[in-house]
Scaffold this motif. Structure first.
Motif, PDB file in Angstrom:
ATOM      1  N   GLY A 101       0.821  -1.211   0.000  1.00 33.90           N
ATOM      2  CA  GLY A 101       0.000   0.000   0.000  1.00 33.90           C
ATOM      3  C   GLY A 101       0.850   1.254   0.000  1.00 33.90           C
ATOM      4  N   LEU A 102       1.929   1.237   0.782  1.00 34.25           N
ATOM      5  CA  LEU A 102       2.837   2.386   0.814  1.00 34.25           C
ATOM      6  C   LEU A 102       3.485   2.610  -0.545  1.00 34.25           C
ATOM      7  CD1 LEU A 102       4.367   4.585   2.370  1.00 34.25           C
ATOM      8  CD2 LEU A 102       6.053   2.841   3.015  1.00 34.25           C
ATOM      9  N   GLU A 105       0.967   4.174  -2.897  1.00 32.55           N
ATOM     10  CA  GLU A 105       0.730   5.573  -2.526  1.00 32.55           C
ATOM     11  C   GLU A 105       1.861   6.468  -3.040  1.00 32.55           C
ATOM     12  OE1 GLU A 105       0.041   5.971   1.657  1.00 32.55           O
ATOM     13  OE2 GLU A 105      -1.414   4.344   1.686  1.00 32.55           O
ATOM     14  N   LYS A 106       3.116   6.014  -2.850  1.00 29.97           N
ATOM     15  CA  LYS A 106       4.266   6.786  -3.323  1.00 29.97           C
ATOM     16  C   LYS A 106       4.271   6.879  -4.845  1.00 29.97           C
ATOM     17  CE  LYS A 106       6.167   7.502   0.727  1.00 29.97           C
ATOM     18  NZ  LYS A 106       6.256   8.877   1.306  1.00 29.97           N
ATOM     19  N   HIS A 108       1.639   6.826  -6.773  1.00 31.41           N
ATOM     20  CA  HIS A 108       0.587   7.781  -7.133  1.00 31.41           C
ATOM     21  C   HIS A 108       1.078   9.215  -6.947  1.00 31.41           C
ATOM     22  CE1 HIS A 108      -3.330   9.658  -7.480  1.00 31.41           C
ATOM     23  NE2 HIS A 108      -3.176  10.187  -6.276  1.00 31.41           N
ATOM     24  N   LYS A 109       1.768   9.465  -5.848  1.00 32.21           N
ATOM     25  CA  LYS A 109       2.272  10.815  -5.573  1.00 32.21           C
ATOM     26  C   LYS A 109       3.292  11.240  -6.616  1.00 32.21           C
ATOM     27  CE  LYS A 109       4.341  13.624  -1.891  1.00 32.21           C
ATOM     28  NZ  LYS A 109       4.841  13.619  -0.486  1.00 32.21           N
ATOM     29  N   GLU A 119      -3.688   5.662 -10.486  1.00 27.36           N
ATOM     30  CA  GLU A 119      -4.561   5.395  -9.345  1.00 27.36           C
ATOM     31  C   GLU A 119      -3.997   4.235  -8.531  1.00 27.36           C
ATOM     32  OE1 GLU A 119      -7.936   6.271  -7.024  1.00 27.36           O
ATOM     33  OE2 GLU A 119      -7.138   7.305  -8.786  1.00 27.36           O
ATOM     34  N   PRO A 120      -3.824   4.401  -7.214  1.00 19.08           N
ATOM     35  CA  PRO A 120      -3.249   3.315  -6.409  1.00 19.08           C
ATOM     36  C   PRO A 120      -4.149   2.090  -6.380  1.00 19.08           C
ATOM     37  CG  PRO A 120      -4.057   5.085  -4.996  1.00 19.08           C
ATOM     38  CD  PRO A 120      -4.124   5.594  -6.410  1.00 19.08           C
ATOM     39  N   THR A 123      -4.153   0.952  -0.858  1.00 17.69           N
ATOM     40  CA  THR A 123      -3.619   1.962   0.048  1.00 17.69           C
ATOM     41  C   THR A 123      -3.518   1.364   1.455  1.00 17.69           C
ATOM     42  OG1 THR A 123      -5.760   2.880   0.705  1.00 17.69           O
ATOM     43  CG2 THR A 123      -4.746   3.778  -1.293  1.00 17.69           C
ATOM     44  N   ARG A 124      -2.708   2.001   2.311  1.00 11.70           N
ATOM     45  CA  ARG A 124      -2.571   1.509   3.681  1.00 11.70           C
ATOM     46  C   ARG A 124      -3.882   1.603   4.445  1.00 11.70           C
ATOM     47  NH1 ARG A 124       2.443   5.021   5.485  1.00 11.70           N
ATOM     48  NH2 ARG A 124       1.420   6.406   3.971  1.00 11.70           N
ATOM     49  N   GLU A 126      -6.863   1.190   3.232  1.00 13.89           N
ATOM     50  CA  GLU A 126      -7.684   0.050   2.836  1.00 13.89           C
ATOM     51  C   GLU A 126      -7.192  -1.229   3.491  1.00 13.89           C
ATOM     52  OE1 GLU A 126      -9.189   1.371  -1.612  1.00 13.89           O
ATOM     53  OE2 GLU A 126      -7.177   0.545  -1.378  1.00 13.89           O
TER      54      GLU A 126
END
Length: 220
Positions: A101-102, A105-106, A108-109, A119-120, A123-124, A126
């Motif tokens: 998830g991390l 997220e990274k 996506h950023k 789109e992730p 995610t953490r 979730e």
């Protein structure tokens, strides 16, 4: 009719990527059927307007749920069956899922920063929601509002499955991660080759490739 989560989950099931469970052991969480939600709202409104509940709900806070906590993934089992897919059997440890998830997220950023957001997939937040048990008591609502859930989470899961059942053949995304038929590959490469010839070859070269090729070029 929920439009954020369940259509996305149905898409994952159709694409063949709903293949694992997160965490082991009990992962029971609360669900809330819309019929139960409406019942609770009507009881609270009745108490405020007519004073017909056991205790006035004015200024009070109540937890409302189906009162039958269920594993998130078990809730999705009827949907898997409705989409004609097998229920996942692979279990991913919570720590590994959090690391994944991390990463997403990274990713996506980083892609958002260059204007191409991805789109992730996970995610953490979730992971925490589906990988741990978290549910709340509805006894206060029962005692003070007279709230009695009319639908269980298991019944809600079956209703959700019926809502998303396939109509006829497999869903439009069913072959997303499966190999297409060889005829599709031939059609794609033939189309790409024809586009190349139209763009880069002289018309005089078309004649030398035969009548069929010449007729195709005239058609394009």
């Amino acid at each position: 009719g929920e439009q954020r989560h369940f259509p996305r989950i149905a898409g994952h099931i159709d694409r063949g990527i709903f293949k694992f469970l997160i965490g082991s052991g009990p992962r029971e969480v609360d669900w809330l059927h819309v019929d139960n939600l409406v019942q609770a709202l009507r009881l609270a409104m009745g108490g405020l307007l007519r004073g017909d509940t056991l205790k006035s709900p004015a200024g009070q806070v109540y937890f409302i749920s189906d009162g039958t906590p269920i594993d998130n993934f078990e809730f999705l089992r009827p949907m898997c069956e409705a989409r004609d897919e097998s229920f996942p059997s692979i279990i991913i440890p919570l720590s590994i899922a959090l690391a994944g998830g991390l990463f997403f997220e990274k990713l996506h950023k980083a892609t958002t920063a260059i204007g191409l957001p991805i789109e992730p997939f996970l995610t953490r937040a979730e992971v925490y929601k589906v990988g741990n048990s978290h549910n709340f008591s509805i006894e206060k609502a029962k005692n003070e509002l007279g709230y009695m859930p009319s639908k269980t989470s298991q019944e809600g899961a079956r209703e959700m499955g019926r809502c998303y059942r396939l109509h006829g053949r497999l869903g439009e995304n069913a072959n997303f991660f499966r190999l297409p038929h060889v005829l599709w590959w031939l059609s794609i490469f033939l189309g790409l080759y024809l586009c190349y010839c139209v763009a880069f070859e002289e018309e005089s070269q078309w004649e030398s490739r035969g009548a069929f090729y010449h007729s195709c070029m005239q058609g394009t």
